[in-house]
Design a protein around this motif. Structure first.
Motif, mmCIF file in Angstrom:
data_model
loop_
_atom_site.group_PDB
_atom_site.id
_atom_site.type_symbol
_atom_site.label_atom_id
_atom_site.label_comp_id
_atom_site.label_asym_id
_atom_site.label_seq_id
_atom_site.Cartn_x
_atom_site.Cartn_y
_atom_site.Cartn_z
ATOM 1 N N LEU A 103 0.852 -1.188 0.000
ATOM 2 C CA LEU A 103 0.000 0.000 0.000
ATOM 3 C C LEU A 103 0.889 1.240 0.000
ATOM 4 N N SER A 104 0.321 2.375 -0.407
ATOM 5 C CA SER A 104 1.107 3.604 -0.316
ATOM 6 C C SER A 104 0.224 4.757 0.113
ATOM 7 N N SER A 105 0.840 5.715 0.770
ATOM 8 C CA SER A 105 0.086 6.890 1.217
ATOM 9 C C SER A 105 1.042 8.040 1.525
ATOM 10 N N HIS A 106 0.525 9.260 1.344
ATOM 11 C CA HIS A 106 1.260 10.460 1.782
ATOM 12 C C HIS A 106 0.607 11.060 3.026
ATOM 13 N N LEU A 107 -0.336 10.341 3.612
ATOM 14 C CA LEU A 107 -1.056 10.905 4.753
ATOM 15 C C LEU A 107 -0.244 10.794 6.040
ATOM 16 N N LEU A 108 -0.707 11.496 7.053
ATOM 17 C CA LEU A 108 -0.084 11.397 8.379
ATOM 18 C C LEU A 108 -0.630 10.159 9.090
ATOM 19 N N MET A 109 0.103 9.713 10.096
ATOM 20 C CA MET A 109 -0.333 8.511 10.820
ATOM 21 C C MET A 109 -1.761 8.642 11.352
ATOM 22 N N LEU A 175 8.471 15.583 10.770
ATOM 23 C CA LEU A 175 8.530 15.558 12.236
ATOM 24 C C LEU A 175 7.450 14.639 12.803
ATOM 25 N N ASP A 176 6.312 14.590 12.136
ATOM 26 C CA ASP A 176 5.246 13.708 12.591
ATOM 27 C C ASP A 176 5.708 12.250 12.548
ATOM 28 N N TRP A 177 6.331 11.858 11.443
ATOM 29 C CA TRP A 177 6.786 10.471 11.332
ATOM 30 C C TRP A 177 7.939 10.168 12.279
ATOM 31 N N GLU A 178 8.787 11.153 12.532
ATOM 32 C CA GLU A 178 9.864 10.932 13.503
ATOM 33 C C GLU A 178 9.254 10.637 14.875
ATOM 34 N N LEU A 190 11.343 0.827 8.087
ATOM 35 C CA LEU A 190 12.611 0.967 7.366
ATOM 36 C C LEU A 190 12.631 2.382 6.781
ATOM 37 N N THR A 191 13.621 3.170 7.168
ATOM 38 C CA THR A 191 13.730 4.531 6.627
ATOM 39 C C THR A 191 14.796 4.547 5.546
ATOM 40 N N LEU A 192 14.370 4.940 4.352
ATOM 41 C CA LEU A 192 15.295 5.029 3.213
ATOM 42 C C LEU A 192 15.455 6.495 2.820
ATOM 43 N N PHE A 193 16.600 6.812 2.263
ATOM 44 C CA PHE A 193 16.815 8.149 1.721
ATOM 45 C C PHE A 193 16.976 8.033 0.210
ATOM 46 N N TYR A 194 16.256 8.889 -0.497
ATOM 47 C CA TYR A 194 16.326 8.915 -1.968
ATOM 48 C C TYR A 194 17.783 9.009 -2.420
ATOM 49 N N GLU A 195 18.541 9.897 -1.792
ATOM 50 C CA GLU A 195 19.926 10.130 -2.224
ATOM 51 C C GLU A 195 20.786 8.891 -2.011
ATOM 52 N N PRO A 279 17.600 15.268 14.506
ATOM 53 C CA PRO A 279 18.910 14.721 14.115
ATOM 54 C C PRO A 279 18.992 14.394 12.615
ATOM 55 N N LEU A 280 17.879 14.555 11.895
ATOM 56 C CA LEU A 280 17.881 14.165 10.477
ATOM 57 C C LEU A 280 18.836 15.025 9.653
ATOM 58 N N GLN A 281 19.630 14.369 8.840
ATOM 59 C CA GLN A 281 20.567 15.067 7.951
ATOM 60 C C GLN A 281 20.269 14.629 6.525
ATOM 61 N N PHE A 282 20.312 15.561 5.605
ATOM 62 C CA PHE A 282 20.021 15.242 4.201
ATOM 63 C C PHE A 282 21.211 15.561 3.317
ATOM 64 N N LYS A 283 21.309 14.804 2.232
ATOM 65 C CA LYS A 283 22.357 15.082 1.240
ATOM 66 C C LYS A 283 21.744 15.954 0.143
ATOM 67 N N TYR A 284 22.335 17.100 -0.100
ATOM 68 C CA TYR A 284 21.813 18.034 -1.107
ATOM 69 C C TYR A 284 22.541 17.924 -2.442
ATOM 70 N N THR A 285 23.658 17.222 -2.414
ATOM 71 C CA THR A 285 24.391 16.924 -3.659
ATOM 72 C C THR A 285 25.023 15.543 -3.455
ATOM 73 N N LEU A 286 25.427 14.940 -4.550
ATOM 74 C CA LEU A 286 26.139 13.657 -4.415
ATOM 75 C C LEU A 286 27.546 13.803 -4.960
#
Ligand code: A3P
Length: 286
Positions: A103-109, A175-178, A190-195, A279-286
């Protein structure tokens, strides 16, 4: 009284995007009449797998990867995450799918059925750096016929950041999902990052296999890689409404072609204010 209302959201230049408020939460105008109340009452199976993302974070990509890893088959059909996209597709549209369903969703819990937590189903979250999400969302929004939005990037960014368009603010979602993860340590997430997937898809697919409890050979994984490039998915996943931009660039760092220096400074400052405790950190370039 209906909980759904069509709303016109104006950007900073006065251009309008048409969306729906469902229980006050901003959603796209879907062709179906599915609403949050319907989603809340969906019957969740013990072995359902749920992909949760803020829009434009790589949902289609991860859905296809997970589907092929789970089934152990390379597929060349046009099935996408829309198959069981909970807030758009009425439950009867996916009630007949064999288990395990994805299943997939963009909704909040709080919008999802209580059994997601009660049954502790497997949840895959995909996160992507928010500047690329903002750009992807802009192009997507402009391509949605029913939103009828013609605004310019310079007038879009501030109301977007504030969560005026569909699905609200990226930061609220993240923040809601965290918090959900923190409050429910035994929910398998399982938390995945697109980058990270862009950087090393084989490594991330091994993580997905482990999470799903399946064993696949490197040869198979490599075939999944080939079958889930953006070029391959663009060809295979033709939608009837193909003007909607889902398979656009598929890279990391396109935001640099859009954000002005001033917009970037404005964004960083406001981002920092709200995300400083995260604590979330994102990659803005590769
Ligand atoms: P861009 O608009 O930056 O190109 P979602 O599936 O959540 O709607 O996300 C859409 C974003 O993921 C778009 O980003 C799209 O191009 C990208 N995408 C879709 N399929 C992809 C793939 N196979 N590989 C990499 N990126 C992909």
């Amino acid at each position: 009284m209906s909980q759904r209302q069509v709303v016109e959201v104006a950007d900073d230049g006065g251009d309008i995007a048409k969306i729906v408020h469902d229980h006050g939460f901003p959603l796209p105008i879907f062709s179906s009449e599915t609403c949050i109340d319907d989603v809340r009452s969906v019957k969740i199976r013990d072995d359902d797998i749920l992909i949760c993302t803020y829009p434009k974070s790589g949902t289609h990509w991860v859905f296809e990867i997970a589907r092929e890893l789970l089934s152990g088959k390379i597929t060349d059909d046009n099935v996408t995450k829309m198959q069981a996209f909970m807030e758009m597709v009425p439950e009867k549209g996916y009630a007949g799918l064999p288990s395990p369903r994805i299943l997939s969703s963009h909704l909040l819990m709080k919008h999802l059925p209580d059994d997601v937590l009660n049954k502790k189903i497997k949840v895959i979250i995909v996160l992507r750096n928010p500047k690329d999400v903002a750009v992807s969302f802009y192009n997507f929004l402009k391509s949605l016929p029913y939103a009828n939005y013609k605004g310019e990037w310079k007038n879009y960014l501030r109301p977007y950041f504030q969560g005026k368009f569909m699905y609200g603010s990226w930061i609220d979602y993240i923040l809601d999902w965290e918090k959900v993860k923190q409050d429910n340590p035994d929910l398998p997430v399982l938390t995945l990052f697109y980058e990270d997937i862009k950087e090393d898809q084989m490594r991330e697919m091994r993580r997905i296999c482990e999470f799903l409890g399946v064993e696949r050979t490197d040869e198979f994984l490599s075939k999944v890689c080939d079958n889930t490039t953006i070029a391959s998915m663009r060809t295979l996943k033709k939608r009837a409404d193909s003007e909607i931009k889902v398979f656009r660039k598929g890279g990391v760092g396109d935001w640099k072609n859009w954000f002005t220096v001033a917009q970037n400074e404005w964004w960083d400052q406001h981002y920092q204010e709200r995300m400083e405790d995260s604590p979330l950190q994102f990659k803005y370039t590769l």
